[in-house]
Write an enzyme that holds these catalytic residues in place. Structure first.
Site, PDB file in Angstrom:
ATOM      1  N   HIS A 182      26.270  25.608 -13.223  1.00 47.35           N
ATOM      2  CA  HIS A 182      26.434  24.846 -12.142  1.00 47.35           C
ATOM      3  C   HIS A 182      27.098  23.501 -12.066  1.00 47.35           C
ATOM      4  O   HIS A 182      28.174  23.003 -11.306  1.00 47.35           O
ATOM      5  CB  HIS A 182      25.315  25.168 -11.548  1.00 47.35           C
ATOM      6  N   HIS A 207      32.515  34.894 -17.507  1.00 43.46           N
ATOM      7  CA  HIS A 207      31.762  35.867 -18.043  1.00 43.46           C
ATOM      8  C   HIS A 207      32.098  37.465 -18.686  1.00 43.46           C
ATOM      9  O   HIS A 207      31.131  38.361 -19.992  1.00 43.46           O
ATOM     10  CB  HIS A 207      30.972  35.941 -16.941  1.00 43.46           C
TER      11      HIS A 207
END
Length: 488
Positions: A365, A400
């Site tokens: 993050h 991802h």
């Protein structure tokens, strides 16, 4: 004439002599009593017979289960004993001289640990480790040398040549990181765990290289007009390549010493998580999905498979979190005396998906916030926060999906849809304005459902591509999910 109430009937007694009994109501009650006793005795006999039959069936089932267990693990030095005879019926005489025979056999509830899945997943591990070496060397040398070339003062056309040479080094570095692991994985058909090592290192080294250049290039260009060369020290860059952060700094807070017992404990816990994950896949997923593609498709079967996969899916999520974000990163932080170990926050208490995305993986993050969100705002002139946030979701979802595609060896955009579409909508709808335990329960419920969808669909596609191989490899055949049409 005798009265009606006292009229007597004659009946033969046991001794042959006549017996007198009153007629009327007394006669009815006398007949009912023997009938009731006889019916009760009949029911008791039926009950005993049913109990005996049920007991015989149960003994027969237990004997058959024991015999099958003996057959599955035969002795090595003598032939199998003959199976136990069927239980004796009531007409047969029991054998009082039968003796117990001891054989080599396992308990019915014994836990058998199988390592076939683990061995398969980590197959060709030495090849994956050898492939990692040029990937690391390219990351260690190319970005740092390119920065040193750019840091030299201007000297006519020589600086332009050095700038071009630096760009060539970065292009070679990107080619090694992007092409080499894909080539090795496809050519040698690496299994999932070995592919996982390569793709995680590929993404990690790319993110570290970008952070190093993004943080060091502006200062280097500003100092370029001065005499001499200014560049970060090589030792700080080398330390950054191993420390558990994706944000480059010259220095980090350090702990005074290394607790090697803490390092060993974290590595042991990470290994235990890997073993437990293989056990969950082997016991809860493989038996369900191995033959699912051979059955006709039905919505009911799909929903049942998703419900079945929710529990192993959430177990896998928690194991990945604990093994990597806690054990693995803390072990490296302890070895390198890295002080800031906030790799995650209390994401399990989140009442919104926006908070969950911020606290689940603080390491990633921070990188997305610094180099995608903030730089996006800077490019948009401080406006368009929604567009910058959408850019974060787009980059994260694509990466991802690429990781899943690399590890599994096929393209099936389940993660892309769940992360970009569903996750993006939940991020904007379930925001920080929602608080309270009910929203936390809703978040966990959606996590369970999302993990069940991922595990179910990816497992079905994995086995469908093995049961129904393409007769001819085509581009659209590689992109089309095989589980939609495979009924082998």
């Amino acid at each position: 004439m005798e009265p009606m109430g006292t009229h007597l009937r004659r009946r033969e007694g046991l001794g042959g002599e006549p017996e007198e009994r009153p007629s009327g109501e007394g006669n009815t009650e006398t007949h009912r009593a023997p009938d009731l006793v006889q019916w009760t005795r009949h029911m008791e006999a039926v009950k005993m017979q049913l109990l005996e039959q049920a007991q015989e069936k149960l003994v027969e089932l237990l004997d058959r289960a024991i015999w099958e267990a003996i057959q599955s693990h035969p002795p090595q030095d003598r032939p199998l004993p003959s199976p136990h005879p069927a239980p004796l019926s009531k007409t047969q005489k029991p054998s009082f001289g039968r003796r117990k025979v001891f054989v080599v056999r396992k308990s019915l509830l014994e836990l058998v640990l199988e390592f076939d899945l683990l061995i398969f997943s980590f197959g060709q591990l030495p090849l994956a480790l050898v492939t990692w070496v040029p990937m690391f060397l390219a990351t260690l040398l190319a970005p740092y040398q390119a920065l040193r070339l750019w840091a030299r003062p201007r000297a006519g056309g020589a600086w332009m040549l050095r700038a071009v040479l630096g760009c060539v080094l970065l292009a070679a570095h990107a080619a090694v990181l992007c092409v080499l692991p894909i080539h090795v994985a496809v050519k040698h058909e690496l299994p999932p765990a070995s592919r996982c090592i390569l793709v995680f290192e590929q993404v990690r080294l790319l993110m570290k290289s970008y952070s190093f250049l993004r943080e060091a290039v502006p200062g280097t260009l500003r100092a370029r007009g001065c005499e001499g060369i200014w560049a970060p020290s090589f030792s700080s860059y080398l330390y950054f390549l191993f420390c558990p952060t994706l944000i480059y700094r010259e220095t980090y807070p350090r702990t005074p010493s290394v607790r090697w017992n803490y390092v060993a404990k974290n590595f042991a816990q990470a290994l235990g998580c890997v073993l437990y994950a293989c056990f969950i896949l082997g016991r809860l997923c493989v038996p369900i999905f191995a033959n699912m593609s051979r059955e006709p498709f039905s919505t009911r079967a799909l929903l049942l498979s998703i419900m079945h996969a929710t529990l192993p899916g959430i177990f896998m999520l928690l194991l990945i979190f604990f093994a990597f974000l806690h054990c693995w990163l803390n072990a490296f932080a302890e070895m390198l005396r890295f002080g800031d170990r906030m790799f995650y926050r209390d994401w399990w208490n989140s009442t919104s998906f926006s908070n969950y995305y911020r606290t689940w993986n603080v390491v990633v993050h921070d990188w997305l916030y610094s180099y995608v969100y903030q730089d996006g705002l800077w490019l948009l002139g401080g406006r368009g926060r929604g567009a910058a946030m959408l850019g974060v979701f787009l980059v994260s979802a694509v990466v991802h999906e690429y990781i899943f595609c690399f590890v599994l060896g096929f393209f099936y955009p389940v993660m892309l849809m769940l992360f970009l579409v569903i996750g993006g909508l939940l991020n904007f709808t379930m925001n920080d304005r929602h608080t309270g335990p009910a929203w936390n329960v809703l978040m966990w419920t959606l996590l369970f459902l999302g993990q069940g969808i991922q595990v179910s669909l990816y497992c079905q596609e994995w086995y469908a591509r093995r049961h129904c191989p393409l007769p001819q490899t085509t581009f659209w055949g590689l992109l089309t999910p095989r589980s939609w049409s495979c009924h082998a």
